[in-house]
Design an enzyme around this catalytic site. Structure first.
Site, PDB file in Angstrom:
ATOM      1  N   LYS A 279       0.841  -1.193   0.000  1.00 20.82           N
ATOM      2  CA  LYS A 279       0.000   0.000   0.000  1.00 20.82           C
ATOM      3  C   LYS A 279       0.877   1.244   0.000  1.00 20.82           C
ATOM      4  O   LYS A 279       1.876   1.321   0.705  1.00 20.82           O
ATOM      5  CB  LYS A 279      -0.896   0.015   1.238  1.00 20.82           C
ATOM      6  CG  LYS A 279      -2.132  -0.857   1.142  1.00 20.82           C
ATOM      7  CD  LYS A 279      -3.024  -0.658   2.349  1.00 20.82           C
ATOM      8  CE  LYS A 279      -4.315  -1.452   2.222  1.00 20.82           C
ATOM      9  NZ  LYS A 279      -5.193  -1.256   3.403  1.00 20.82           N
ATOM     10  N   GLU A 365     -19.974  -8.036   8.942  1.00 14.02           N
ATOM     11  CA  GLU A 365     -21.040  -7.282   9.605  1.00 14.02           C
ATOM     12  C   GLU A 365     -22.055  -8.196  10.294  1.00 14.02           C
ATOM     13  O   GLU A 365     -22.530  -7.890  11.400  1.00 14.02           O
ATOM     14  CB  GLU A 365     -21.756  -6.386   8.584  1.00 14.02           C
ATOM     15  CG  GLU A 365     -20.892  -5.283   8.009  1.00 14.02           C
ATOM     16  CD  GLU A 365     -20.109  -5.708   6.788  1.00 14.02           C
ATOM     17  OE1 GLU A 365     -19.416  -4.863   6.202  1.00 14.02           O
ATOM     18  OE2 GLU A 365     -20.176  -6.909   6.415  1.00 14.02           O
ATOM     19  N   ARG A 393     -26.137  -4.962   5.739  1.00 11.32           N
ATOM     20  CA  ARG A 393     -25.654  -6.312   5.451  1.00 11.32           C
ATOM     21  C   ARG A 393     -25.936  -7.283   6.604  1.00 11.32           C
ATOM     22  O   ARG A 393     -25.761  -8.484   6.453  1.00 11.32           O
ATOM     23  CB  ARG A 393     -24.156  -6.280   5.151  1.00 11.32           C
ATOM     24  CG  ARG A 393     -23.757  -5.266   4.102  1.00 11.32           C
ATOM     25  CD  ARG A 393     -22.298  -5.331   3.756  1.00 11.32           C
ATOM     26  NE  ARG A 393     -22.079  -6.253   2.633  1.00 11.32           N
ATOM     27  CZ  ARG A 393     -20.884  -6.534   2.127  1.00 11.32           C
ATOM     28  NH1 ARG A 393     -19.794  -5.990   2.651  1.00 11.32           N
ATOM     29  NH2 ARG A 393     -20.761  -7.357   1.117  1.00 11.32           N
TER      30      ARG A 393
END
Length: 616
Positions: A279, A365, A393
């Site tokens: 990253k 979730e 979700r």
């Protein structure tokens, strides 16, 4: 002066016409272009810098757009957009009327699937692969998924399904954070080339045919192969799911990427390529702190310093963060839970101060909500910090595991209402509608930052499920009481007395409503609660006024205004009602204030809507 390679390329077809030796130079130019562009527009930064070489390699090897690339979440799709006819539009990224920050099918036919939420890529790609097979199309389908998104059960559900199907599908794991693989080096790259080569594939398949009639030896060979591979590559899990695992390889080494992708393009059946990337690659500040530079505002491309926002008011996320730490210090039963949104939901300080009571469950979730229910069953007081759009979700778990059992779980719902640049995939437009129909739920909507702190305290003290929903961004600048005070349940607040018209406001649009009321000489009520409603206040306002106007930053259908309509109908009250809120369409990305104005939810829009109906 020679023209930059990047300036010569508008489409992947033009990219594929470049000689391979020029691709590293193109990668350098593309990375520089990203840094310069995002320093002005802001957006998702570190993840995009990490996939420059991978994106080039994918479009170089595969015949896009005929071959399908499915990006997961889409945080890393900017290089893809630049190489697919949208380089010149990057200056409008995430702005009103500009291009979206995520892949979007209506924006480009190179965007094969609209995304924004994580872990959907493998399911979508599998569906495309099956469709192509049934349609007789010999196109390749590739899903690119990050290590974070691989933590979600949906990804493994799709992989488990794929292993039962005779379908050609390539899944690429972009691993830039998790420690699930050894350091990438020459040995790993060499093994990837060998394992993906036609020779190895033919030998392995031939050996399985020969050994088929010798179960004991065949089983020994299979286990030996798995164990040997397991020693040098972490592929056993994916092999058990039915995928041919290759990797890990260096995601910044273009020759390795190209040769491996070419080999895997020719393989049959479910394939899995493990790629290691960094990253923030190429920008030191982002390499050193990829979390901080995951999403950026405008910044100095030389120093990496982001432009500070000119406001003294704290964000609602910060209000929640401070409250969580204060309440945790007072009550040892408090447990903080987040589904992979520690920074976004404001749990960084809590995680540092109370590490034994902090749980990041990953992008899961559904699990986060049922996990909280289990904690509540044993007498603890869980607080689930979650974005409105992500709580969707876990809707079944919210109903079945929390509300049905009337368990004391507090939902701190961030990013309620419009979220500006992130657009419709992240807007919290529906939570009032989908929450208020659930029995046992208490739903609170603070009008300002002090009220947000009070409501969090109120919800935490209840014996059943409660939700406090608040928007992205800064508060209105009111003084915040440091004490942990609560509010009476189901009681609204009269903020202004006027004539003829009463504005019943749910949440932070109260400021705009008060401005409108000055022009309309209207009464203003801060409703505070969507459930339970202050029925007494509603009936009183209906008795004293000719028109009630409900105002909410939520869809009108089924929202707080609908609750007012139902209340009046139940009491046989025929007072006229005007419901103002988000319309029955998805609101595109852009500046939040501009979007609210377009929806008629600023002071001017409220005055216009009320004036129009009162003169009829």
């Amino acid at each position: 002066m020679n023209k930059l390679l990047l300036e010569k390329i508008q489409t992947p077809k033009e990219l594929r016409e470049l000689p391979e030796y020029q691709l590293p130079k193109l990668a350098h130019e593309l990375r520089h272009f990203l840094i310069e562009t995002l320093s002005r527009t802001g957006g998702h930064f570190a993840s995009n810098l990490g996939v420059v070489e991978l994106t080039i390699a994918l479009h170089y090897v595969f015949n896009t757009p005929f071959d399908r690339l499915v990006w997961d979440v889409g945080h890393q799709s900017y290089p893809h957009k630049i190489l697919t006819e949208r380089r010149d539009a990057m200056s409008t990224l995430r702005q009103t009327g500009g291009i979206a920050g995520f892949p979007k099918r209506t924006e480009s036919f190179y965007d094969t699937f609209g995304v924004g939420h994580s872990s959907t890529s493998i399911s979508a790609a599998l569906g495309m692969a099956i469709a192509n097979k049934q349609l007789g199309l010999n196109r390749k389908v590739v899903a690119i998924i990050g290590d974070g998104a691989m933590t979600a059960g949906m990804a493994f559900e799709a992989m488990n399904h794929a292993c039962d199907l005779d379908v050609n599908l390539l899944v690429i794991l972009n691993d830039n954070d998790m420690s699930i693989s050894p350091n990438v080096g020459g040995l790993s790259n060499y093994l990837a080339k060998v394992l993906s080569s036609p020779f190895y594939t033919s030998v392995r398949q031939g050996s399985k045919q020969i050994l088929r009639r010798m179960p004991t030896v065949r089983e020994l060979a299979r286990r030996t192969e798995e164990h040997i591979k397991g020693l040098v590559v972490p592929g056993t899990l994916f092999e058990e799911l039915g995928f041919n695992y290759i990797g890990p390889i260096d995601g910044h080494d273009l020759p390795i990427l190209l040769s491996t992708l070419r080999n895997m393009k020719a393989l049959e059946g479910p394939q899995f390529l493990h790629v290691n990337t960094q990253k923030g690659k190429g920008f030191q500040s982002a390499e050193d702190n990829p979390c901080t530079y995951h999403g950026v505002t405008a910044f100095d491309p030389k120093t990496g310093k982001m432009v500070a926002k000119s406001t003294k008011a704290p964000t609602y996320t910060q209000i929640f963060s401070d409250w969580l730490c204060d309440m945790a210090a007072l009550d040892k039963r408090l447990i903080g839970i987040t589904p992979a949104m520690r920074e976004g939901s404001g749990l960084v300080d809590f995680a540092k101060k109370f590490p034994e009571r902090y749980f990041d469950v990953g992008i899961a979730e559904q699990h986060s909500v049922t996990f909280a229910a289990g904690l509540a069953c044993e007498g603890l007081k869980p607080v689930v910090a979650i974005y409105s759009t992500f709580l969707q979700r876990a809707y079944d778990q919210l109903i079945h595991d929390v509300a049905l059992q009337n368990l004391p779980v507090l939902f701190a719902i961030d990013r309620a209402g419009l979220v500006g640049p992130d657009g419709p995939t992240h807007s919290g437009s529906f939570d009032l509608a989908y929450l208020r129909c659930i029995p046992n739920m208490c739903i609170m909507v603070p009008a300002d930052e002090n009220e947000c702190r009070q409501m969090l305290t109120t919800g935490f003290q209840q014996d059943g499920p409660c939700a406090v929903r608040y928007p992205r961004g800064c508060g209105v600048g009111v003084l915040v009481n440091p004490k942990l005070t609560s509010l009476p349940i189901g009681k609204a607040e009269l903020r202004r007395e006027g004539q003829t018209v009463a504005l019943l406001v749910f949440g932070t649009l109260l400021k705009a409503a008060l401005e409108a009321a000055e022009q309309l000489d209207a009464t203003v009520v801060n409703m505070r609660y969507v459930k339970p409603l202050d029925v007494e206040m509603i009936l009183q306002m209906a008795k004293q006024h000719d028109l009630l106007v409900t105002i909410e930053e939520n869809v009108i259908m089924g929202g707080a205004g609908s609750a007012i309509n139902e209340c009046l109908q139940a009491h046989a009250d025929s007072t006229r009602v005007l419901n103002l809120g988000l319309p029955d369409r998805f609101i595109e990305h852009g500046d939040t204030a501009t979007l609210l104005k377009r929806c008629g939810l600023d002071a001017e829009g409220i005055v216009e809507a009320v004036t129009k109906i009162t003169v009829q």
